[in-house]
Write an enzyme that holds these catalytic residues in place. Structure first.
Site, PDB file in Angstrom:
ATOM      1  N   ASP A  27       0.854  -1.188   0.000  1.00  0.00           N
ATOM      2  CA  ASP A  27       0.000   0.000   0.000  1.00  0.00           C
ATOM      3  C   ASP A  27       0.884   1.231   0.000  1.00  0.00           C
ATOM      4  OD1 ASP A  27      -2.437  -1.368   0.045  1.00  0.00           O
ATOM      5  OD2 ASP A  27      -2.480  -1.480   2.226  1.00  0.00           O
ATOM      6  N   ASP A  67      -6.898  -1.510  -4.664  1.00  0.00           N
ATOM      7  CA  ASP A  67      -8.012  -1.253  -3.748  1.00  0.00           C
ATOM      8  C   ASP A  67      -9.024  -0.296  -4.376  1.00  0.00           C
ATOM      9  OD1 ASP A  67      -6.645  -2.811  -1.883  1.00  0.00           O
ATOM     10  OD2 ASP A  67      -5.756  -1.076  -0.892  1.00  0.00           O
TER      11      ASP A  67
END
Length: 157
Positions: free
Chosen positions: A111, A128
């Site tokens: 991330d 995401d």
């Protein structure tokens, strides 16, 4: 159907490759950038959304692969679902499989988007975002279909 499959495959490949290239840059090339509102900062998520179920970290990749397999079997048995939702399905598969590949490659999901202006938000990635866009498209199409069915039903009564 073949046209839809070609479009879905193209979307899948493009999203998957872009996501993996960006993740590689953050994980291996130090692409971190600090900004006043949002920073691009490497973080590893060993759970799922908001790090939930991180205690299952070493098993999540297999659980998620099983879910993808089950979804694929479902789509083969219900080709009309794929025909109706091929674009969000391509986005879901690209995002989901890219995050699963991270679990095998980096032992956690890579991330890097970190919003911190006014409030701190969870760190997330392109995959995401694609998954959330896919879910939004599915919900929109379901609501639209439901409204059309209600109009048709009222019209026939």
């Amino acid at each position: 159907m073949k046209k839809n499959l070609k479009i879905a495959t193209t979307i899948f490949i493009v999203v998957f490759i872009i996501d993996q290239i960006v993740k590689y840059g953050f994980a291996n090339l130090g692409w971190d950038v600090n900004g006043p509102y949002m920073s691009l900062k490497l973080a590893y998520n060993y759970g799922v959304a908001f790090s939930m179920f991180s205690f299952l970290a070493e098993y999540l990749k297999y659980i998620q692969l099983f879910m993808v397999f089950a979804g694929t079997v479902y789509l083969f048995m219900n080709k009309d679902v794929f025909k109706e939702y091929y674009i969000p399905i391509a986005l879901l598969y690209a995002g989901g499989l890219s995050n699963i590949l991270d679990r095998f490659t980096y032992e956690g999901v890579v991330d890097y988007f970190y919003w911190h202006y006014g409030f701190e938000f969870a760190i997330f990635n392109i995959a995401d975002v694609m998954i959330n866009i896919a879910v939004a498209i599915i919900i929109y199409k379901q609501i639209k279909q439901s409204r059309e069915e209600k109009k048709e039903k009222a019209k026939n009564n």
